[in-house]
Enzyme design. Structure first.
Site, PDB file in Angstrom:
ATOM      1  N   HIS A 127      27.859 -21.690  84.699  1.00 49.72           N
ATOM      2  CA  HIS A 127      27.517 -20.532  83.861  1.00 49.72           C
ATOM      3  C   HIS A 127      28.486 -19.374  84.083  1.00 49.72           C
ATOM      4  O   HIS A 127      28.170 -18.232  83.763  1.00 49.72           O
ATOM      5  CB  HIS A 127      26.070 -20.099  84.128  1.00 49.72           C
ATOM      6  CG  HIS A 127      25.080 -21.138  83.673  1.00 49.72           C
ATOM      7  ND1 HIS A 127      23.767 -21.148  84.075  1.00 49.72           N
ATOM      8  CD2 HIS A 127      25.221 -22.214  82.863  1.00 49.72           C
ATOM      9  CE1 HIS A 127      23.136 -22.167  83.520  1.00 49.72           C
ATOM     10  NE2 HIS A 127      24.004 -22.845  82.787  1.00 49.72           N
ATOM     11  N   CYS A 138      40.462 -12.293  72.205  1.00 45.41           N
ATOM     12  CA  CYS A 138      41.617 -13.210  72.450  1.00 45.41           C
ATOM     13  C   CYS A 138      41.409 -14.057  73.700  1.00 45.41           C
ATOM     14  O   CYS A 138      42.218 -14.925  73.994  1.00 45.41           O
ATOM     15  CB  CYS A 138      42.912 -12.399  72.535  1.00 45.41           C
ATOM     16  SG  CYS A 138      43.119 -11.464  74.058  1.00 45.41           S
TER      17      CYS A 138
HETATM   18  N1  APR Z   1      14.894 -21.333  98.250  1.00 42.86           N
HETATM   19  C1  APR Z   1      14.944 -22.333  97.330  1.00 42.86           C
HETATM   20  N2  APR Z   1      14.424 -22.236  96.076  1.00 42.86           N
HETATM   21  C2  APR Z   1      13.824 -21.067  95.757  1.00 42.86           C
HETATM   22  C3  APR Z   1      13.727 -19.976  96.655  1.00 42.86           C
HETATM   23  C4  APR Z   1      14.298 -20.150  97.940  1.00 42.86           C
HETATM   24  N3  APR Z   1      14.230 -19.163  98.864  1.00 42.86           N
HETATM   25  N4  APR Z   1      13.066 -18.958  96.024  1.00 42.86           N
HETATM   26  C5  APR Z   1      12.773 -19.401  94.783  1.00 42.86           C
HETATM   27  N5  APR Z   1      13.218 -20.663  94.627  1.00 42.86           N
HETATM   28  C6  APR Z   1      13.102 -21.540  93.454  1.00 42.86           C
HETATM   29  C7  APR Z   1      11.998 -21.149  92.483  1.00 42.86           C
HETATM   30  O1  APR Z   1      10.781 -21.749  92.869  1.00 42.86           O
HETATM   31  C8  APR Z   1      12.534 -21.759  91.184  1.00 42.86           C
HETATM   32  O2  APR Z   1      12.156 -23.123  91.081  1.00 42.86           O
HETATM   33  O3  APR Z   1      14.305 -21.412  92.734  1.00 42.86           O
HETATM   34  C9  APR Z   1      14.055 -21.683  91.354  1.00 42.86           C
HETATM   35  C10 APR Z   1      14.682 -20.586  90.535  1.00 42.86           C
HETATM   36  O4  APR Z   1      14.517 -20.917  89.173  1.00 42.86           O
HETATM   37  P1  APR Z   1      15.033 -19.895  88.045  1.00 42.86           P
HETATM   38  O5  APR Z   1      14.603 -18.523  88.413  1.00 42.86           O
HETATM   39  O6  APR Z   1      14.638 -20.480  86.715  1.00 42.86           O
HETATM   40  O7  APR Z   1      16.619 -19.926  88.194  1.00 42.86           O
HETATM   41  P2  APR Z   1      17.615 -21.053  87.682  1.00 42.86           P
HETATM   42  O8  APR Z   1      16.967 -22.406  87.685  1.00 42.86           O
HETATM   43  O9  APR Z   1      18.871 -20.914  88.443  1.00 42.86           O
HETATM   44  O10 APR Z   1      17.884 -20.599  86.160  1.00 42.86           O
HETATM   45  C11 APR Z   1      18.838 -21.389  85.456  1.00 42.86           C
HETATM   46  O11 APR Z   1      18.697 -19.827  83.626  1.00 42.86           O
HETATM   47  O12 APR Z   1      18.577 -17.670  82.916  1.00 42.86           O
HETATM   48  C12 APR Z   1      19.431 -18.745  83.033  1.00 42.86           C
HETATM   49  O13 APR Z   1      21.760 -18.695  83.292  1.00 42.86           O
HETATM   50  C13 APR Z   1      20.572 -18.418  83.965  1.00 42.86           C
HETATM   51  O14 APR Z   1      21.645 -19.851  85.580  1.00 42.86           O
HETATM   52  C14 APR Z   1      20.378 -19.387  85.122  1.00 42.86           C
HETATM   53  C15 APR Z   1      19.580 -20.505  84.504  1.00 42.86           C
END
Ligand code: APR
Length: 262
Positions: A127, A138
């Site tokens: 991302h 550009c």
């Molecule tokens: N260690 C491991 N996992 C964790 C921790 C931790 N300390 N704290 C939270 N989590 C978990 C949550 O339970 C959740 O399942 O990490 C996950 C985070 O999920 P999201 O908030 O949805 O983030 P992500 O999966 O990276 O989102 C994907 O969505 O908004 C777009 O581009 C953005 O890259 C992002 C993509």
């Protein structure tokens, strides 16, 4: 999670991971949560809970009014610079140094630079990155001097492209935009070649990124998931370890190291 459950899952994770020579680690915002950076969808603290995702991560929003977005991304870059890699980031880098391990590659959905600052050499950013900038029109990369705001501010003016005069934008992927092709290809190759996949800290709800572990799953590659909650990818995990990145990864890598050093 009880410490007994943690220890039981650690033993199962070591059994799954020992002997793995080529490891692919697929990470999301949860990987950086232990460094104090908000995740996206955790109800209590998620970044999106404070910001309308469509308002802050879409090319249409940028075309309509770039200044709030520029201010938000520079603020996030500042937060990422202030954050430190956590024990999970460092454990991934340490894993690559264990005897018998030929590669530990990271494919991340995160746009911070904590994997690199935690010592990981090969990182595919699906991302984009908070620290890459390019011209909106550009697409020329821009490496000008960025003034990061000390506090969150509502608006900042993006600089002009020295080549065409259009606005410089963050080098991140917005909803509806294609992912960087080279990074995607590398991630696919690693999912195919790895003999262990570790999914850390992602809800698995955003595609196409979330489809990558399915490539490994179809090949029967062992998949270890580390997340405090069940995710959309838990169903393809051989073992889904309800733990945080900063506790599970160091425990796993230390145990693997002890096993090797006997
Ligand atoms: N260690 C491991 N996992 C964790 C921790 C931790 N300390 N704290 C939270 N989590 C978990 C949550 O339970 C959740 O399942 O990490 C996950 C985070 O999920 P999201 O908030 O949805 O983030 P992500 O999966 O990276 O989102 C994907 O969505 O908004 C777009 O581009 C953005 O890259 C992002 C993509």
């Amino acid at each position: 999670m009880t410490s007994q459950q943690f220890d039981q899952d650690l033993i199962r994770a070591v059994e799954l991971a020992r002997g793995a020579r080529s490891v692919e680690v697929f990470t999301g915002a949860g990987m950086s949560a232990d460094s104090g950076l908000d995740t996206f969808r955790d109800a209590r603290t998620g970044l999106w809970s404070k910001v309308d995702p469509q308002a802050m991560a879409s090319i249409d929003a940028w075309a309509r009014d770039p200044e709030p977005m520029w201010a938000w991304y520079l603020w996030r870059a500042q937060l990422a610079l202030r954050a430190e890699p956590n024990a999970g980031h460092r454990a991934i880098a340490d894993w690559a140094t264990l005897p018998g391990v030929t590669e530990v590659h990271v494919t991340t959905q995160n746009i911070d630079n904590l994997h690199e600052r935690g010592g990981v050499g090969a990182v595919a950013h699906l991302h984009g990155s908070l620290f890459d900038y390019r011209c909106t029109i550009c697409s020329r990369p821009w490496r000008g001097r960025v003034e990061y705001p000390a506090e969150a501010v509502p608006r900042l003016s993006p600089p002009p492209c020295p080549l065409c005069g259009n606005l410089i934008r963050p080098g991140v992927v917005w909803f509806g935009e294609p992912l960087p092709q080279r990074q995607w290809q590398v991630a696919e190759e690693k999912m195919h070649s790895a003999d262990l996949v570790v999914i850390v800290g992602t809800s698995g709800v955003v595609y196409p990124a979330a489809s990558l572990p399915l490539l490994a799953h179809r090949r029967g590659t062992p998949i270890l998931e580390i997340s405090p909650t069940t995710t959309d990818l838990s169903g393809v995990a051989t073992l889904s370890w309800r733990a945080t990145a900063a506790t599970a990864l160091p425990a796993l890598v230390n145990a693997l190291g002890e096993r090797v050093s006997g």
